[in-house]
Design an enzyme around this catalytic site. Sequence first.
Site, PDB file in Angstrom:
ATOM      1  N   CYS A  61       0.851  -1.282  -0.010  1.00  0.00           N
ATOM      2  CA  CYS A  61       0.268  -0.208   0.116  1.00  0.00           C
ATOM      3  C   CYS A  61       1.281   1.016  -0.020  1.00  0.00           C
ATOM      4  O   CYS A  61       0.438   2.289  -0.115  1.00  0.00           O
ATOM      5  CB  CYS A  61      -1.213  -0.233   1.243  1.00  0.00           C
ATOM      6  SG  CYS A  61      -2.668  -1.012   0.738  1.00  0.00           S
ATOM      7  N   HIS A  90      -3.806   7.009   0.787  1.00  0.00           N
ATOM      8  CA  HIS A  90      -4.174   6.057   0.144  1.00  0.00           C
ATOM      9  C   HIS A  90      -4.936   5.648   0.826  1.00  0.00           C
ATOM     10  O   HIS A  90      -5.926   5.515   2.050  1.00  0.00           O
ATOM     11  CB  HIS A  90      -2.620   4.981   0.943  1.00  0.00           C
ATOM     12  CG  HIS A  90      -3.288   3.517   0.446  1.00  0.00           C
ATOM     13  ND1 HIS A  90      -3.515   3.310  -0.837  1.00  0.00           N
ATOM     14  CD2 HIS A  90      -3.486   2.771   1.779  1.00  0.00           C
ATOM     15  CE1 HIS A  90      -3.952   1.742  -0.597  1.00  0.00           C
ATOM     16  NE2 HIS A  90      -3.970   1.750   0.944  1.00  0.00           N
ATOM     17  N   ASN A 101      -9.608  -0.490  -2.850  1.00  0.00           N
ATOM     18  CA  ASN A 101      -8.607  -0.739  -2.839  1.00  0.00           C
ATOM     19  C   ASN A 101      -7.705  -0.916  -3.625  1.00  0.00           C
ATOM     20  O   ASN A 101      -7.478  -2.180  -4.204  1.00  0.00           O
ATOM     21  CB  ASN A 101      -8.240  -1.053  -1.177  1.00  0.00           C
ATOM     22  CG  ASN A 101      -6.588  -1.063  -0.767  1.00  0.00           C
ATOM     23  OD1 ASN A 101      -5.960  -0.777  -1.445  1.00  0.00           O
ATOM     24  ND2 ASN A 101      -6.572  -1.447   0.627  1.00  0.00           N
TER      25      ASN A 101
END
Length: 354
Positions: A133, A281, A311
């Site tokens: 991530c 993020h 995501n």
Amino acid sequence: MALNLYLAFFKITLRMKKLYTSRISGMGSYVPENVVTNEDLSKMMDTNDEWIQERTGIKERRWVKPGSGETTSTMGVKAAKIAIERAGISKDDIDFIIFATLSPDYYFPGPGVQVQQELDIKTVGALDVRNQCSGFIYALSVADQFIKTGMYKNILVIGSELHSHGLDKTTRGRGVTVIFGDGAGAAVLSRSEDDGKGLLSTHLHSQGKYAEELSLIAPGMGKRWVNDILADNDPNDESYFPYMNGQFVFKNAVVRFSEVIMEGLMTNGLKKEDINMLIPHQANLRISQFVQKKFGLSDDQVFNNIMKYGNTTAASVPIALTEAWEQGKIKEGDLVVLAAFGSGFTWGSVIIRW
């Protein structure tokens, strides 16, 4: 005595050496055409739109259609072409490639070399970053250092992910599967001599003791490799699907996001009131909202698109950054803050004067 003179000379030489500034000269993004809604997922597993939105804020995501030929590298190439064109340069001006992903086409080699081949870029170096991530933040930081020292002039930085082919699309895996989407984002980082604009600083951290709280264990050389999985042929083996301790990750994320953003601001003598645009993020809308509230930022000061894409790990920051810029939400002179937290645990921030 001689050593002391040498060290003094070395320090003077470092001070005299010109350090450049890096700036984002072009951005691009790409997501697959195939839209998968929460309603679509409810036909695969025991879930529903209300359950997903309440926990994540996600309404839909993009998943690559099986058999379409799209891969992590091909999506990265599509985003890269847009970024290069917007940077006003040609592929021949690219000096180096950095590709961030947790879902490469092959176990090895990494997709950086595939981009070099597909774009027919001269034989420049290609580096792959495996920081999940926070991968794009780490990749930007590496590129920034290369440019500051004068080693390279234009670096292509890509974040791309294809999650959908490796998710557990049953009720057993719903806690993870409903979150993730596919897509790619790219940026060209270029040399600049304007000290007042560009990347002001980057900040990176890790805490490996929590590595297995958000992980994919197999196949891996340390525990279970392909031969073990094939030999056992166990349909209940979950080691080759992603695992996430959701509540634990959430609690750590909100703390680390806040810490690393403040670290970046303080390093540059800035305050939270100076932020024009925060692009976190896109892990979970609830995390973004928590950070937004803590910093006292308005909806116009934080950009979220997780509702549309889910995501996309290493791709989430560059996709969001590209969309924010395309929509005119980022203007020249703005203070832009990028931040990410994820598996590892790893986290980081980038402070940019646009």
